[in-house]
Every structure is written in structure tokens, then in C-alpha cells.
Design a protein around this motif. Structure first.
Motif: not given
Length: 371
Positions: A327-330, A211-217, A316-320, A243-254
């Protein structure tokens, strides 16, 4: 519950106010994850206990209550939600014994496990202090981003003061103009992160890292060449180059038991959630949004994702991104999804898709990866 010092008085009150068939629900960070993920920064004076299920079961039994259900969630590093009733009122769910067995298997009540945790904490402190020392020797400027209570555990345990970290930034006006307890680092507005041309920002509220890395500032900070340090559980550095502020993470079961799995995607205000299927080699996207942040979870299959800043569409950057990842894209980042195979995604947006709202915030730009 972990903040209450007079638990005997609390239980006397609970006996008075709770209906005969009523349910008391409490939620607290889970000791197993505190140990596994080295979340020692959550240890501070306001937290009087660090809770696991076994002692809670014994505690409530003393007052003729019993734990009949338990759930696990990702919030605050990982938390347990415990359901309590008067003895004999509710059927005991299997989740209780499953978690008790899990705790026994993890060995969290054995001295050697706690000794290992202590050793790992010491190693983490050395690694963290050495990193900041090396950066300072290189002439880099370092600030703290967010000033949560847990951050003061790190600051004081690692003996980091204003010579190491110039200031802490905060959104909360209550904290502005004050100093961190013990190490006396000034707390100022988050805009100063940009004005002071800081090189590295340490995100002490690491449980809200995305949430913090995707805010405007933060996006402007990354775009300007700044880098973020996530101190817990593993020290990682995030920079805009990837990734220009985007991020990819594995979502583990809560949470997981014999009934199935609970997965938590996002702790953010969302106005749209939808499912999209895409056939092999089909391309979606080639646009960006000025307002909406987008979170895309890959339910099955995989995508090749191209990303570019809206003001630099040739960069352009590429990610799988694969099944089980998000993937979180601001806002302001052009994105293109190409299905590597037949795939299904869950898309979540901070702006609505109702009526013309989505199209009004959609700006089409075709991008290609030529590197």
C-alpha cells in the motif's frame, strides 16, 4: 542497446576497449512482457529492436562473445539485464538456459503468437478510443499527464488530437511550449491540470503511475474530483473516491529462478526502510505525515487499513492489505493499520526517521470506520 543502429561497429569497439576478463552489461525492455502486457506503446522509431534472449545469444556468438548471466527487473514494464564476456572466460549461469526455455515455452517466435498480439492491439485501440469518445459525449474534459516518447505511439495509432485530448502536461521544461509529434497537442505545465478543471488525466508514462499519482499536483487533482486513466496494459480508471490517492497493488516477482526470487518494491528516493512486526488485533498508526510518502509491503499476514484525508478525518475508507501486496500512502493521508493476524511489514519512507525528524513530521489523529 536497442537504440544502437551500427551494432557491428559497436562490437568492433567493444573488442578494442573491453579487458580480456571484462564484462559488458546491457539492459533493455523484454519482448516477452511487451507481448504479454500489450506494451505496444513502447514501439517507436528510437527503439530499433525489441529484445529477447535467444537472438542476443546468437548475436554475441558471432563476435566470439557469450551471454553468461541474465536478470529480470520491473523497470519500464519489465527489462532484462544481460551480462556478456569473451567466450570461455565466465561460467554460464543456469539463468541463461532457464530464460531460453521460458521463451520457447511462451512461443514468442511463433507467428500465431505475434498474430494474436496484433489482434489484441487492435482491440485495445478500439476500447481506448471508445472510452474517450464516450467521455467527450458526456461533456468531460480530458488531458494527458506526462508526454513521454511512448505516448506518441498511442496518440498517433489511435488518431487522438487536441479535439480528444486538450493538452499534455509535463514537468520537463524542455518540452513545455511545444506540441506532440503528429497529433500536435500542446504541451503545457502540470499546474494547468488544476487550473483548467480537467475531469480525466491520461497518464501516458504508465510505468511511473504510482509515482505520478502520489505527487502534490496529482493529489490535489484527485481530491478535487479528477480521475486518472492508466492506458496500458489494461485500461483502468483511478479516482479519489477510493483511497484518497493511496493505492494497493500486488507485487509480483521481478525475477525468479532456481536460486530464488527478486522483488522490486519502489522506484523512488527513500530515506528510511524498516521492518515491523505486529501481533494479532494490535493497532498501529492513527497519524499522518505532511512531508513523507509511505510505502508498506506486507511480508506476512494481513492488515485492515483505515484511511482518511487529514482535513476530513471523519471521511474514512477501509481496505484489506494482504501478504505480497503493498500500500502506497501519500503525505496528508491519515492511516491506521490493524493486524488481522500476526503480521510482518516492510515500511519505506521518503523522509528520514533519524533523530526527531520522524516525530516532527508525525501528526496523530484517531480515526474510526463507522460505515
Amino acid at each position: 542497446f536497442a537504440h544502437i543502429d551500427d551494432k557491428e561497429g559497436f562490437m568492433e569497439s567493444l573488442e578494442l576497449v573491453l579487458d580480456e576478463r571484462g564484462v559488458f552489461v546491457m539492459e533493455a525492455p523484454y519482448l516477452v512482457n511487451l507481448i504479454d502486457n500489450l506494451e505496444y506503446d513502447t514501439i517507436y522509431l528510437d527503439h530499433l529492436e525489441y529484445l529477447s534472449l535467444r537472438p542476443l545469444v546468437k548475436f554475441f556468438e558471432r563476435y566470439n562473445f557469450e551471454v553468461f548471466d541474465v536478470e529480470k527487473y520491473d523497470i519500464h514494464g519489465s527489462s532484462i539485464r544481460v551480462f556478456v564476456s569473451r567466450k570461455g572466460v565466465k561460467e554460464i549461469d543456469r539463468s541463461v538456459n532457464d530464460m531460453l526455455d521460458f521463451e520457447k515455452e511462451k512461443g514468442i517466435y511463433k507467428k500465431e503468437i505475434l498474430d494474436k498480439f496484433s489482434e489484441d492491439v487492435n482491440k485495445h485501440r478500439k476500447e481506448f478510443v471508445d472510452l474517450l469518445s464516450d467521455l467527450k459525449k458526456q461533456g468531460k474534459r480530458i488531458a494527458g499527464v506526462s508526454a513521454p516518447a511512448k505516448g506518441n505511439t498511442l496518440l498517433n495509432y489511435c488518431k487522438l488530437d487536441s479535439h480528444d485530448i486538450e493538452f499534455m502536461t509535463e514537468k520537463s521544461k524542455i518540452k513545455l511550449g511545444h506540441y506532440t509529434p503528429g497529433m500536435h497537442i500542446p504541451i503545457i505545465s502540470e499546474e494547468r491540470l488544476l487550473e483548467e478543471e480537467i475531469d480525466y488525466g491520461i497518464i501516458f508514462a504508465w510505468n511511473f503511475f504510482d509515482e505520478i499519482v502520489n505527487n502534490e499536483i496529482s493529489k490535489k487533482f484527485l481530491k478535487g474530483g479528477g480521475k486518472f486513466i492508466k492506458p496500458i496494459p489494461k485500461i483502468t480508471i483511478m479516482e479519489n473516491e477510493n483511497l484518497f490517492g493511496a493505492s494497493v497493488k500486488k507485487i509480483d516477482p521481478a525475477f525468479m529462478d532456481e536460486r530464488g526470487v527478486i522483488v522490486d518494491f519502489v522506484n523512488a528516493d527513500l530515506k528510511h526502510v524498516g521492518m515491523i512486526t505486529t501481533e494479532e488485533k494490535v493497532v498501529r498508526g492513527n497519524h499522518y505525515h505532511k512531508k513523507s510518502n509511505q510505502y508498506t509491503y506486507i511480508l506476512s499476514g494481513s492488515f485492515e487499513v483505515l484511511l482518511a484525508p487529514s482535513d476530513q478525518p471523519a471521511n474514512v475508507k477501509k481496505v484489506v492489505v494482504r501478504a505480497g501486496e503493498m500500500i502506497s500512502i501519500p503525505a496528508g493521508v491519515i492511516h491506521q493499520f490493524k493486524a488481522i493476524e500476526r503480521s510482518v511489514m516492510i515500511e519505506m519512507d521518503t523522509e528520514s526517521r533519524e533523530g526527531n525528524e520522524y516525530e516532527d513530521d508525525l501528526f496523530r489523529v484517531n480515526i474510526e470506520y463507522n460505515q
